[in-house]
Design a protein around this motif. Structure first.
Motif, PDB file in Angstrom:
ATOM      1  N   ALA A   1      -4.618   6.348   1.401  1.00 56.54           N
ATOM      2  CA  ALA A   1      -4.981   5.504   0.264  1.00 56.54           C
ATOM      3  C   ALA A   1      -4.898   6.315  -1.028  1.00 56.54           C
ATOM      4  CB  ALA A   1      -6.390   4.954   0.450  1.00 56.54           C
ATOM      5  N   THR A   2      -4.571   5.613  -2.133  1.00 57.91           N
ATOM      6  CA  THR A   2      -4.480   6.267  -3.434  1.00 57.91           C
ATOM      7  C   THR A   2      -5.222   5.441  -4.479  1.00 57.91           C
ATOM      8  OG1 THR A   2      -2.416   5.147  -4.011  1.00 57.91           O
ATOM      9  CG2 THR A   2      -2.232   7.272  -2.887  1.00 57.91           C
TER      10      THR A   2
ATOM     11  N   ALA B   1       0.810  -1.216   0.000  1.00 59.28           N
ATOM     12  CA  ALA B   1       0.000   0.000   0.000  1.00 59.28           C
ATOM     13  C   ALA B   1       0.841   1.263   0.000  1.00 59.28           C
ATOM     14  CB  ALA B   1      -0.925  -0.001   1.219  1.00 59.28           C
TER      15      ALA B   1
ATOM     16  N   THR C   1      -5.855  10.992  -3.493  1.00 60.98           N
ATOM     17  CA  THR C   1      -5.223  10.546  -2.252  1.00 60.98           C
ATOM     18  C   THR C   1      -6.112  10.886  -1.064  1.00 60.98           C
ATOM     19  OG1 THR C   1      -3.033  10.927  -3.184  1.00 60.98           O
ATOM     20  CG2 THR C   1      -3.165  10.739  -0.793  1.00 60.98           C
TER      21      THR C   1
ATOM     22  N   ARG D   1      -4.849   1.549  -3.914  1.00 61.09           N
ATOM     23  CA  ARG D   1      -3.889   1.129  -2.902  1.00 61.09           C
ATOM     24  C   ARG D   1      -4.355   1.664  -1.553  1.00 61.09           C
ATOM     25  NH1 ARG D   1      -2.969  -1.307  -6.675  1.00 61.09           N
ATOM     26  NH2 ARG D   1      -1.036  -1.647  -7.837  1.00 61.09           N
ATOM     27  N   GLY D   2      -4.663   0.779  -0.622  1.00 64.72           N
ATOM     28  CA  GLY D   2      -5.129   1.199   0.688  1.00 64.72           C
ATOM     29  C   GLY D   2      -6.655   1.258   0.748  1.00 64.72           C
ATOM     30  N   ILE D   3      -7.178   1.737   1.883  1.00 67.56           N
ATOM     31  CA  ILE D   3      -8.629   1.785   2.118  1.00 67.56           C
ATOM     32  C   ILE D   3      -9.019   3.218   2.478  1.00 67.56           C
ATOM     33  CG2 ILE D   3     -10.538   0.914   3.521  1.00 67.56           C
ATOM     34  CD1 ILE D   3      -8.870  -1.598   4.022  1.00 67.56           C
TER      35      ILE D   3
ATOM     36  N   SER E   1      -6.251   8.404   5.447  1.00 71.98           N
ATOM     37  CA  SER E   1      -5.859   7.001   5.239  1.00 71.98           C
ATOM     38  C   SER E   1      -4.566   6.854   4.468  1.00 71.98           C
ATOM     39  CB  SER E   1      -6.969   6.263   4.484  1.00 71.98           C
ATOM     40  OG  SER E   1      -7.107   6.795   3.165  1.00 71.98           O
TER      41      SER E   1
END
Length: 614
Positions: A511-512, A413, A505, A533-535, A509
């Protein structure tokens, strides 16, 4: 040695009498049933027989002289000779020997002359000048007889500068066991001829003295470095061109620049440099280099067709690898960790009048990168990361003109894309299969494959069916295209519209994701996302580089996989029972293969599936 002639059954030899004769005396040889020669047996030996009249020794037989066999006092074998283990007491001055690769045979005395012990040519102690004189004399003696190995003792040996001519290798007792130490601000060891090299030693420059270079060569062919460490020089090694160099377990530590591997004619100098090609470097560690670890650079001629394998880059402060205008490079099973700058920095040479100085075809295969940056500038034609494990790596995509491909890579991530993120392309290929059994007419899942939001896939399968309680079979070929639509992320309190193609982004978080579509009405709506990528977190601020900004409203909504177009092919090559069936379909977030048999029929199914995805 063990006598092999009747160690296994020989046709028609049952009951034969075998006598072992000493080839030197023709007398009966002493023979034994154990390899240590402690259990003597009588000579001759009667072979045991099987029901078909074949014969062999009743147990293993050993002899410690060259021998021949007499069989039933009638037949006789040729002589089998013992391998030589010593020449003590023998006159071998006229002896010749050869290896599989050496033709014709070479005199034994010439081979012994190939090993020169430096300590036989003077003193090796604490004085750099005296040591240099001694080693130079030994090198000269080796060169005078056509080359060979100049052996150094263990310990720290101070020196000034040395030249190693063609076919001569300077050999120590092991890395960090023999340490050659120089405090000269110059080229300390120069390879002056083809097939020269170093083995089993360390070169130490102590304090990275300005202008110090541990090892230098120009337009070399077949240079060899084997189990060599170079540390604490301004430049570890510098080659103005080389062909077919072989490096094995070569490490560079604490240099400003570890290795300058240049295509360089040395035009400002004598103009006798050359292109650099066909380098093979296997094993070693590039550590603590402050400017560049390995510099593969077009200076005024080409660098190409280099293979670098199982090299580890650790804690380098500058570019661990710098590629400028080089072509056809392979980095296989290499690892990058702890770097504070670029893991790899790729750029074209800046001389626009040349046509052979643009980066082309770089493969990074089966490796690992942890942290650090990958930077690209120029055409960057055909650069592929293949089956790489990427952890926390930043890809600086501000300047490349072409796509950089990540194929079958695993990204955590924390992998980040900066600059023009659309110039990263991800691709996946997969081969798999399954085997299972059905006993009814119910469609049964035989294989499945998940897709990420936005992924496109083409699937091809070969399926075999074989009835276990009968003789019927089926052979099928099936293929289809699939899409998993982008995920949707709802938002409200929008300040500025998002820009399709940019990365969004999450402020909280981290996240992206890539924005591939949006729909909004007033201050609310949703964006469609891929490469997630990520949550993302509810109510966090999300933004893109163009100024788009809003608050997340709810959780990410993922879409199902859909089959695209007609099922391209379901070709039945063989099907003894028409009720049997094979189908590719979509099931939630997965592609699925289903097989259908028949009631009370036990069918063994085997599938081989190939998947290509974006």
């Amino acid at each position: 040695m063990r006598i092999e002639e009747f160690d296994v059954w020989r046709p028609g030899a049952g009951g034969d009498t075998v006598e072992v004769r000493d080839a030197g005396t023709d007398a009966k040889a002493a023979i034994y049933r154990d390899e240590a020669g402690t259990l003597a047996v009588s000579n001759p030996i009667t072979l045991i027989s099987d029901a078909d009249g074949n014969g062999k020794f009743p147990y293993p037989i050993y002899v410690f002289v060259s021998y021949y066999l007499k069989i039933d006092d009638v037949n006789q074998t040729g002589i089998t000779r013992q391998a030589l283990t010593t020449l003590a007491g023998e006159d071998a001055s006229a002896a010749t020997v050869k290896t599989d690769s050496e033709n014709p045979a070479v005199s034994l005395s010439d081979i012994l002359k190939r090993v020169v012990f430096a300590s036989n040519y003077g003193t090796i102690g604490n004085d750099a000048a005296v040591n240099t004189t001694t080693i130079t004399a030994a090198i000269g003696a080796s060169a005078a007889q056509g080359g060979g190995r100049v052996v150094l003792p263990a310990g720290t040996i101070k020196y000034n500068t040395l030249e190693i001519p063609g076919s001569v290798r300077l050999v120590g007792q092991g890395e960090d066991i023999t340490v050659l130490q120089s405090s000269v601000g110059d080229r300390t060891i120069t390879l002056t001829g083809d097939a020269a090299g170093l083995e089993d030693l360390t070169l130490d420059g102590l304090t990275s003295i300005p202008d110090s270079t541990a090892l230098y060569g120009k337009a070399l062919s077949d240079a060899v470095l084997d189990n060599v460490k170079i540390k604490r020089f301004e430049t570890g090694m510098h080659f103005h061109g080389a062909t077919r160099s072989h490096f094995h377990q070569v490490s560079l530590d604490g240099c400003a620049t570890g290795a300058k591997l240049h295509g360089d004619t040395d035009a400002p100098g004598d103009g006798e440099g050359s292109a650099l090609s066909q380098l093979i470097w296997r094993g070693g560690v590039i550590r603590n280099c402050t400017t560049i670890g390995i510099d593969l650079a077009y200076i005024d001629t080409t660098v190409e067709h280099c293979h670098i394998e199982s090299l580890t880059f650790v804690d380098n402060a500058g570019d661990a690898v710098h590629v400028s205008g080089a072509r056809f490079l392979r980095f296989v099973n290499c690892q990058w960790t702890g770097g504070t700058d670029n893991n790899i920095n790729v750029e074209d040479d800046d001389d626009d009048s040349k046509t052979d100085n643009k980066v082309r075809s770089i493969r990074l295969i089966d490796g690992l990168m942890s942290e650090g940056t990958c930077a690209f500038d120029g055409e960057c034609r055909d650069i592929i990361f293949d089956r790489f494990d990427l952890k926390g790596v930043t890809f600086d995509m501000s300047l490349p003109e072409r796509l950089i491909t990540l194929r079958d890579c695993v990204e955590d991530a924390d992998v980040e894309l900066t600059g023009d993120s659309v110039k990263i392309a991800r691709a996946t290929t997969s081969e798999g299969g399954s085997a299972g059994v059905t006993s009814d007419a119910v469609a049964t899942e035989a294989w499945s494959y998940p897709l990420e939001p936005g992924q496109v896939a083409y699937v091809e399968g070969k399926i075999l069916a074989k009835q276990q309680n009968g003789k019927n079979i089926g052979v099928y070929h099936v293929s289809a295209a699939f899409l998993r639509n982008p995920a949707q992320l709802n938002f409200d309190n929008q300040i500025t519209d998002f820009t399709v193609g940019q990365m969004v982004t999450g402020e909280t978080s981290g996240a992206t994701a890539r924005i591939v579509g949006q729909s909004d009405s007033g201050g609310s709506g949703y964006i469609e996302l891929t490469d997630i990528r990520g949550i993302f977190v509810n109510n966090e601020t999300i933004s893109d580089p163009e100024g788009g900004e809003a608050l997340v409203n709810g959780a990410l909504v993922e879409q199902n996989v859909t089959i695209k177009g007609a099922q391209v092919s379901l070709h039945t090559d063989v099907e003894d029972v028409a009720a049997w069936a094979v189908a590719l379909n979509a099931n939630g977030g997965e592609i699925r293969l289903q097989v259908t048999g028949a009631a009370s029929t036990i069918i063994e199914w085997t599938s081989h599936m190939n998947v290509v995805t974006t």
